[in-house]
Design an enzyme around this catalytic site. Sequence first.
Site, short mmCIF file in Angstrom:
data_model
loop_
_atom_site.label_atom_id
_atom_site.label_comp_id
_atom_site.label_asym_id
_atom_site.label_seq_id
_atom_site.Cartn_x
_atom_site.Cartn_y
_atom_site.Cartn_z
N PRO A 15 5.15 -7.08 3.26
CA PRO A 15 3.87 -7.74 2.86
C PRO A 15 2.87 -8.01 3.81
O PRO A 15 1.71 -8.40 3.60
CB PRO A 15 4.54 -9.01 2.56
CG PRO A 15 6.05 -8.81 2.96
CD PRO A 15 6.51 -7.61 2.99
N ARG A 41 1.98 12.68 -7.08
CA ARG A 41 1.02 13.07 -8.12
C ARG A 41 -0.11 13.80 -7.32
O ARG A 41 -0.84 14.59 -8.22
CB ARG A 41 0.62 12.12 -9.13
CG ARG A 41 0.00 11.05 -8.52
CD ARG A 41 -0.44 9.94 -9.54
NE ARG A 41 -1.05 10.26 -10.67
CZ ARG A 41 -2.49 10.33 -10.94
NH1 ARG A 41 -3.08 10.21 -9.81
NH2 ARG A 41 -2.82 10.89 -12.13
N ASP A 59 -9.79 10.12 -10.93
CA ASP A 59 -9.03 8.77 -11.27
C ASP A 59 -9.99 7.41 -10.50
O ASP A 59 -10.58 7.75 -9.69
CB ASP A 59 -7.82 8.73 -10.47
CG ASP A 59 -6.80 9.67 -11.09
OD1 ASP A 59 -6.94 9.98 -12.26
OD2 ASP A 59 -5.57 10.04 -10.73
N GLU A 65 15.30 -11.82 4.34
CA GLU A 65 14.18 -12.57 4.73
C GLU A 65 13.30 -11.57 5.66
O GLU A 65 11.96 -12.09 5.49
CB GLU A 65 14.73 -13.70 5.74
CG GLU A 65 13.59 -14.53 6.35
CD GLU A 65 12.99 -15.34 5.26
OE1 GLU A 65 11.89 -15.64 5.68
OE2 GLU A 65 13.31 -15.35 4.41
#
Length: 244
Positions: free
Chosen positions: A90, A154, A169, A117
């Site tokens: 993150p 992809r 896209d 953690e």
Amino acid sequence: MIIDVLTLFPDMFAGVFNQSILKKAQEKDAVSINVINFRDYSTDKHQSVDDYPYGGGAGMVLKPEPIFHSVEAVKEKRNAQHSKVILVCPQGERFTQKKAEQLAQADHLIFICGHYEGYDERIRFLATDEISIGDFVLTGGELAAMVIIDCVVRLLPGVLGNEESHQNDSFSTGLLEHPHYTRPAEFRGMKVPDVLLSGHHEKIAEWREKESLRRTWERRPDLLDGYSLTEKQKKWLEEIKKAK
């Protein structure tokens, strides 16, 4: 491309990697995806991979030894000179379509999926890239790795039936993608725009470009801050704003 995923929960990937485009990509030999339990590389008889953090605090922290050993073993097995080692985290850079396009140029990707953690800080020295899929925290890195892998695979040559499928896209061009329609031409009073039924390819292309610009301005105006508009697009944008 070869993709190696290091995780404590290899069974999580079976459904995703054996369905749809990812399955077809492997059948076409466009990619080889391997899921490895890095617990197998732990150094003690209990196969422990985590421990309490120095200095105290909640949760458990992944130890460096199993991660280092597993990454080194995978690199040696692949004999890869330029592997990308991706730490799913993150705290990493925000994942974007542009990043996916960069990763799609690599021959070998190694994903490290954390859990508990967090990571022992020394594990970061293994990573060539730290990537986050958004400003939120998941239980582990597995789901984030699946998202990134799906997005990258992809883009590989031969994976999609039509190479143009991903070129327009959302985010690939810098703008959101234009609306799509298919049969029937009218459904519950909602009609397909006449221009799409006209067969006039130049007008259809122009309509799509303008609608892409409209959708971006309405839904993600922030994308226009770094986008270089043509004179034609500037004129369209003024029309779109006035129409509102």
